[in-house]
Scaffold this active site. Sequence first.
Site, PDB file in Angstrom:
ATOM      1  CG  ASP A  49      -1.747   1.072   1.489  1.00  0.00           C
ATOM      2  OD1 ASP A  49      -1.886   1.998   0.335  1.00  0.00           O
ATOM      3  OD2 ASP A  49      -2.163   1.562   2.427  1.00  0.00           O
ATOM      4  CG  ASP A  68      -7.752 -12.410 -12.770  1.00  0.00           C
ATOM      5  OD1 ASP A  68      -8.737 -13.278 -13.325  1.00  0.00           O
ATOM      6  OD2 ASP A  68      -7.133 -12.808 -11.828  1.00  0.00           O
ATOM      7  CG  ASP A 119      -9.545 -18.446  -5.497  1.00  0.00           C
ATOM      8  OD1 ASP A 119     -10.004 -17.647  -4.956  1.00  0.00           O
ATOM      9  OD2 ASP A 119      -9.596 -18.876  -7.017  1.00  0.00           O
ATOM     10  CG  ASP A 136      -6.051   3.444   0.156  1.00  0.00           C
ATOM     11  OD1 ASP A 136      -5.092   2.659   0.537  1.00  0.00           O
ATOM     12  OD2 ASP A 136      -6.543   3.534  -0.602  1.00  0.00           O
ATOM     13  CG  ASP A 157      -1.470   1.348  -3.545  1.00  0.00           C
ATOM     14  OD1 ASP A 157      -0.406   1.386  -3.957  1.00  0.00           O
ATOM     15  OD2 ASP A 157      -1.701   2.293  -2.646  1.00  0.00           O
ATOM     16  CG  ASP A 182     -12.408 -15.837 -12.544  1.00  0.00           C
ATOM     17  OD1 ASP A 182     -11.588 -16.088 -11.724  1.00  0.00           O
ATOM     18  OD2 ASP A 182     -13.688 -15.579 -12.326  1.00  0.00           O
TER      19      ASP A 182
HETATM   20  C1  GLC Z   1     -12.295 -17.776  -9.534  1.00  0.00           C
HETATM   21  C2  GLC Z   1     -11.371 -16.863  -8.591  1.00  0.00           C
HETATM   22  C3  GLC Z   1     -11.898 -16.607  -7.447  1.00  0.00           C
HETATM   23  C4  GLC Z   1     -13.203 -15.874  -7.594  1.00  0.00           C
HETATM   24  C5  GLC Z   1     -13.952 -16.528  -8.597  1.00  0.00           C
HETATM   25  C6  GLC Z   1     -15.427 -15.926  -9.329  1.00  0.00           C
HETATM   26  O1  GLC Z   1     -12.411 -19.057  -9.119  1.00  0.00           O
HETATM   27  O2  GLC Z   1      -9.988 -17.318  -8.849  1.00  0.00           O
HETATM   28  O3  GLC Z   1     -11.261 -15.788  -6.583  1.00  0.00           O
HETATM   29  O4  GLC Z   1     -14.126 -15.729  -6.652  1.00  0.00           O
HETATM   30  O5  GLC Z   1     -13.664 -17.155  -9.935  1.00  0.00           O
HETATM   31  O6  GLC Z   1     -14.811 -14.889  -9.754  1.00  0.00           O
END
Ligand code: GLC
Length: 549
Positions: A18, A95, A323, A22, A26, A196
């Site tokens: 950070d 992502d 995750d 805040d 970032d 994702d």
């Molecule tokens: C993927 C991501 C996870 C997210 C999910 C929904 O599994 O890695 O963090 O909650 O998708 O986007």
Amino acid sequence: MHWKEAIIYQIYPRSFNDADGDGVGDLMGIIQKLDYLHDLGVDILWLSPIFQSPNADNGYDISDYQAIQPAFGKMDDFDELLEGVHRRGMKLILDLVVNHSSDEHSWFQQSRQSKENPYRDYYIWRAPKDGREPNNWLSFFSGPAWEYDDVTGEYYLHLFARKQPDLNWENPKLRQEVYRMMQFWLNRGVDGFRMDVIPFLSKDPAFPDYPTDRYGDLTLYANGPRIHEFLQEMNRDVLSRYDCVSIGEGFGVTADIANLYVGSGRNELDMIYHFDHAVPRDEINFVEPRAEFPLPELKAVFDRWDAAIDDIGWQNTYFGNHDNPRVVSRFGDTERYHCESATMLATVLLTLRGTPTIYQGDEIGMTNCLFNSIDEFDDVQVRNAYEALVASGRYPAEQFMAAANRIARDHARTPMQWFDSQNAGFTAAKVIPWLKVNPNYSTINVAAQQVAPDSVLNYHKNLIRWRKKTPAMVYGTYRDLLPDHPALYAFERHLNEARFLIIANFSAENTELAIPETLVWEIAMSNYPAPEIDNKTILRPFEARIYQY
Ligand code: GLC
């Protein structure tokens, strides 16, 4: 460098560094640490979502795909970050979260207004069936996967949180919209995407009920009928036109079908990562968590995937990500053998066949954190599960907390531990970070490990450098030599004249292994001082050795 040869490092921007004080990480914070990352030796940085989002799922719910989340900075900061990454010879990937958007995205705001709205078909709407949800699908984050919307009297699908409506990939307009957005970032200079829950883009248009014997099996959402058509289209229209890399988050992809996504000649994705060794977090796991994998089962996962992908496709290997709980807490011994077990796990990760991703903090062996009450957690998944299981009176809070302290995603999301100073140097001392800092920062932190020659961090640096000059670690074949051994993982990597034997002790006990004497061995890497001659066959607790012959 070919992406097969690269080492990826995942940054969870909220928790990395950070700069503006805040309490939230970032882009400027990442910029400040680029020399650190370069010095570590990683090649590709993957940023978890940095886009505008109301943060129902910490950025995995995007309300504008082409705007930077204000708490992370501005587009200028992004350009500066990208330039800084490239100047150091590294690459940056973003992502791509396009199974769903935020309900605050303007597309959804339009979509919900009327059945005739031009954006209606950007999402998946269905009329009630017998006065209730169109089918019996469950959300990943507890409760039904359908939400009723008063305005038009229909339900929309959300496989994740209510605030994450699923996009309708059947609609060619939506697909073109996504491709344009991808081009926007690629034209800006980004080097690719981590995608994702990519196997979910295509859904069975009949929306059948779950079969009762697989009720709640969320992998049923994956690999829908048009998934490969969509990915080939995306590849043709976007990916193939750029020098970029694509990594699929392969939830629900089994080894036997993996090469449909990544096999050469398929023109879909470059690589995929699977969930077979991830921590299951279906709701019930928050009260009855699955036991951790015994080593033979873990090895069977790696063996199965290596054999299935073989040299036809390619996989992305990992132990930790945002995750999963921390890998050293899963398979190591954080109390007695922290350094040994963290370095042993690194040795395995960086010698398996595939492109490895190191998750932020794993290079210093960050551990799970003790969360004392539900209020200390942030993640929508754990909070929703608590509502469904505990607040509803079905299970006692203690049982839930014990499980969540093992499996919750927040373990991986506590702030990065840079220094032995308040807030671990993640943010200014007087600020309250968005998620609690693991109190063990006073012993586990970057600054301390930079000056300790045998630290987890310095071991990573050495191992990464060694891997880079050892093509067999990338292109060599893989063979598990002791699949049934309960404590040792021993495998061979072999390329032309080069042969390597990797042995890792997954236990806290001395473990004996008769190494074939007919061969002349040389230790290439090891996380312990060289063994005494007569002790060569004893692997010490969490010892890892790489032999060359
Ligand atoms: C993927 C991501 C996870 C997210 C999910 C929904 O599994 O890695 O963090 O909650 O998708 O986007």
